[in-house]
Design an enzyme around this catalytic site. Structure first.
Site, PDB file in Angstrom:
ATOM      1  N   LYS A  92       0.824  -1.161  -0.032  1.00 43.68           N
ATOM      2  CA  LYS A  92       0.075   0.037  -0.131  1.00 43.68           C
ATOM      3  C   LYS A  92       0.835   1.210  -0.054  1.00 43.68           C
ATOM      4  O   LYS A  92       0.332   2.296  -0.576  1.00 43.68           O
ATOM      5  CB  LYS A  92      -0.979  -0.004   1.275  1.00 43.68           C
ATOM      6  CG  LYS A  92      -2.087  -1.141   1.249  1.00 43.68           C
ATOM      7  CD  LYS A  92      -3.128  -0.940   2.557  1.00 43.68           C
ATOM      8  CE  LYS A  92      -3.952  -2.211   2.317  1.00 43.68           C
ATOM      9  NZ  LYS A  92      -3.243  -3.287   2.679  1.00 43.68           N
ATOM     10  N   GLU A 146      -3.111   6.536   7.447  1.00 43.28           N
ATOM     11  CA  GLU A 146      -3.438   7.657   6.445  1.00 43.28           C
ATOM     12  C   GLU A 146      -4.622   8.497   7.142  1.00 43.28           C
ATOM     13  O   GLU A 146      -5.564   7.955   8.042  1.00 43.28           O
ATOM     14  CB  GLU A 146      -3.962   6.962   5.237  1.00 43.28           C
ATOM     15  CG  GLU A 146      -5.196   6.278   4.964  1.00 43.28           C
ATOM     16  CD  GLU A 146      -5.453   5.602   3.688  1.00 43.28           C
ATOM     17  OE1 GLU A 146      -6.684   5.197   3.549  1.00 43.28           O
ATOM     18  OE2 GLU A 146      -4.645   5.351   3.083  1.00 43.28           O
ATOM     19  N   ARG A 176      -4.452  -8.742  -8.358  1.00 46.51           N
ATOM     20  CA  ARG A 176      -5.171 -10.208  -8.413  1.00 46.51           C
ATOM     21  C   ARG A 176      -6.479 -10.046  -8.858  1.00 46.51           C
ATOM     22  O   ARG A 176      -7.181  -8.974  -9.011  1.00 46.51           O
ATOM     23  CB  ARG A 176      -5.050 -10.961  -7.225  1.00 46.51           C
ATOM     24  CG  ARG A 176      -5.710 -10.044  -5.987  1.00 46.51           C
ATOM     25  CD  ARG A 176      -6.086 -10.736  -4.693  1.00 46.51           C
ATOM     26  NE  ARG A 176      -6.041 -10.106  -3.676  1.00 46.51           N
ATOM     27  CZ  ARG A 176      -7.217  -9.434  -3.245  1.00 46.51           C
ATOM     28  NH1 ARG A 176      -8.405  -9.595  -4.133  1.00 46.51           N
ATOM     29  NH2 ARG A 176      -7.774  -8.612  -2.434  1.00 46.51           N
TER      30      ARG A 176
END
Length: 663
Positions: free
Chosen positions: A117, A198, A290
């Site tokens: 991430k 975040e 994916r």
């Protein structure tokens, strides 16, 4: 290179789903499994299947060496990872390539950058894609600089996705505990304990773009999916197209996603996830390198088999279509069916089913790995299946999903079917007034609506169906009973209980397809037909009713009526009751019988023998079905004995800790 044989390095519904496409393409399939999965559908469906061990993930579905060895020994050309497990592990990609196997997915470099991430955010920002502010580092450095971003913060694992480890923190005091828990979960599931935080966007939408890229530099998107209905940061309802976006924002988000894919040289199927605020400003969240759990809604609205495209791309074929060739048609909704208890904080509910029935029909798709009456294991994610319904528009898809959920029956374990049904009938969902906080805001209301719906059901239907199911059991032992006696003219007086209400009935006649009884001083005739699979049709007062029955134990009948499961108990056939002992039950005696809420693994012990504890103190943490469960002290006392150790597998009856009550 043409792929002729593929190993699916996964289990459950995604393994079965990949096998269906492979079979249609004439590709042989190889399954791997743990001993607890020996009776699973993916094992039965594969052309070949190989056992890797008992239940530990490190020994089975996460064991790269064993998986590669099976693929080589069974002469596979390729490995498809599905989602989860090793699907976003760059080391696994490298191991496949070193073994001469095609990995059906992106290369390890792309996965390393976009599967993390932190690096993904940095990459997106470098090409001008908007992101929220965030930081990473050691827990101490994050604590030191957290105020620079400002609270609330979202604490997340750096690796992989699926909502694992996510926690909203609104104060610095709670940040250290959140960092510790998230880091531990990240290390357990992804072998990488790195975390980052975040800025948390209040009440955002979660909207994602499906990407497909080939080995020749072509990247296109298959439009978006709305994934805002979540609990514990995991999606439970997804739909395509998003009812939120307007054409301009849809185009901008699609262009941004394709820009990321082209800049990184993406190959295969992947998803760019965005947060969208109230003004439709979007922020890059992460990329999943994916196939996604929710890919079927995109397939149903575009007509493209995403798994087939994955296989073709991995074989070196160029994309078969251009962006301008693609269009969205109609509307699709997906509901994830989970073994969990919405009334108890969505706590996972592993165990054995005694009845399982999937809906079917036009515009209905069920992706599941279920076979027979399976045991839902505590070692794995609690998702049972995915139910997908297509309609001409959102309203027709919504009504179709409600009908399908009414005909989805699971007995024996807690599940979220009624909860999903309640969401689809809730005004906020109908009006698209939703966000990722929807379940936090409305779960209590939805649970109350489910309880009210149970009260609104004509109680005669589950009552009469339960009685018929119970009486049927009485003659099943001798298949010639009906021929011998024709019908029973017995005038039996029975008491049946539903919830807290006891119902008195008098049976006048009972034959193969008809029941005559007196209830509430009224004589009623019930025509019925029982089917071997548990389906029972009733006609009461010229009204037709469909029910589903199972009998988990003598005297107890589970009845599905109007999408609600009722427990009907024959009070004259009560099962043997467990003996009561002083160390069991309620109150202070719970100190001596502290157990896990479900089977799982002890991952942390927070106390020592001889330590004084009070009510609410954290004693230990048990991990089950990808969820940490805090075991807290029910009262005040002294830790007298710790019966387990870190890493030990426990079941719901294991006495974890003995606390001696203060005198």
């Amino acid at each position: 290179m043409k792929i002729t044989k593929v190993l699916i390095a996964n289990r459950g519904e995604i393994a079965v789903r990949i096998m269906k496409t492979a079979r249609r393409l004439g590709i042989k399939t190889v399954a791997i499994y743990s001993e607890v999965d020996i009776d699973s559908r993916h094992v039965e469906m594969a052309d070949e299947a190989y056992c890797l061990g008992h239940s530990a993930l490190a020994d089975t579905y996460l064991n790269t060496a064993k998986i590669i060895a099976v693929a080589k020994d069974s002469f596979c050309d390729a490995i498809h990872p599905g989602y989860g497990f090793l699907s976003e592990n760059p080391s696994f990609v490298t191991a496949c390539q070193n073994a001469g196997l095609i990995f059906i997915g992106p290369d390890s470099n792309v996965m390393h950058v976009m599967g993390n991430k932190i690096e993904a955010r940095n990459f997106a920002a470098s090409i001008g894609i908007p992101i929220t502010s965030g930081l990473t580092g050691t827990p101490s450095s994050i604590l030191e600089h957290a105020d620079e971003i400002g609270f609330p913060l979202l604490v997340k694992t750096a690796a992989e996705g699926g909502g694992k480890g996510m926690r909203i923190v609104r104060s610095k005091e709670n940040l250290i505990k959140a960092l510790e828990s998230t880091s531990r979960e990240a290390a357990n599931y992804f072998a990488d304990g790195t975390v980052y935080v975040e800025k948390f966007v209040e009440n955002p939408r979660h909207i994602e773009i499906q990407l497909i890229g080939d080995q020749h530099g072509n990247v296109i998107h298959l439009f978006e999916r709305e994934c805002s209905i979540q609990r514990r940061y995991q999606k439970i309802i997804e739909e395509a197209p998003s009812p939120t976006l307007n054409p301009a924002v849809r185009s901008q988000m699609g262009d941004a996603a394709v820009a990321i894919g082209k800049a990184i040289g993406y190959q295969g199927a992947g998803t760019i996830e965005f947060l969208v605020d109230a003004s439709l400003q979007f922020y890059f969240l992460e990329m999943n390198t994916r196939i996604q759990v929710e890919h079927p809604v995109t397939e149903m609205t575009t007509g493209i088999d995403i798994v087939e495209e994955q296989i073709r791309i991995a074989s070196g074929e160029p994309l078969r279509f251009k962006q301008e060739d693609l269009k969205q048609k109609g509307h699709a909704i997906e509901c994830r069916i989970y073994a969990e208890d919405p009334e108890n904080g969505f706590l996972p509910s592993p165990g054995k089913m005694n009845l399982y029935h999937e809906p079917s029909g036009a515009n209905i798709r069920v992706d599941s790995g279920i076979a027979g009456k399976p045991v839902i294991q505590s070692f794995f994610d609690p998702m049972i299946s995915k139910l997908i319904v297509f309609g001409e528009d959102r309203e027709s898809a919504r009504h179709g999903m409600i009908d399908a959920l009414n005909n989805y029956v699971i007995h024996g374990i807690k599940n979220n079917i009624s909860f999903l049904h309640a969401i689809l009938e809730h005004k906020e969902f109908i009006d698209n007034q939703i966000s990722t906080k929807y379940c936090d805001e409305y779960t209590t209301i939805l649970i109350e609506e489910i309880k009210q719906k149970m009260l609104d059901v004509d109680i005669r239907i589950p009552l009469f169906a339960g009685l018929i199911g119970s009486l049927q059991k009485a003659v099943q032992a001798d298949s010639n009973t009906w021929d011998k006696i024709g019908y029973w003219r017995i005038f039996m007086h029975l008491s049946l209980q539903i919830g807290t209400v006891i119902h008195k009935l008098i049976i006048r006649e009972f034959s193969r397809h008809q029941l005559k009884l007196i209830w509430n001083s009224e004589e009623t005739v019930v025509d019925y037909h029982c089917f071997p699979d548990g389906k029972t049709e009733l006609i009461v007062g010229n009204q037709h009713h469909l029910t589903w029955l199972s009998q988990p134990e003598p005297g107890k009948i589970l009845v599905n009526s109007s999408g609600i499961t009722f427990e009907v108990t024959r009070l004259d056939l009560l099962p043997p009751q467990p003996e009561f002992s002083g160390s069991e039950g309620m109150g202070a005696s719970n100190l001596e019988n502290i157990i896990s809420p479900m089977p799982g693994k002890v991952i942390k012990i927070c106390v020592t023998e001889g330590q004084a504890v009070t009510k609410g103190d954290l004693l230990l943490v048990v991990e089950a079905m990808k969820m940490e469960n805090n075991i807290v002290c029910p009262g005040e006392g002294i830790v007298d004995r710790i019966n387990v150790s870190v890493g030990e597998l426990v079941d719901g009856n294991t006495k974890l800790i003995h606390v001696k009550e203060n005198e």
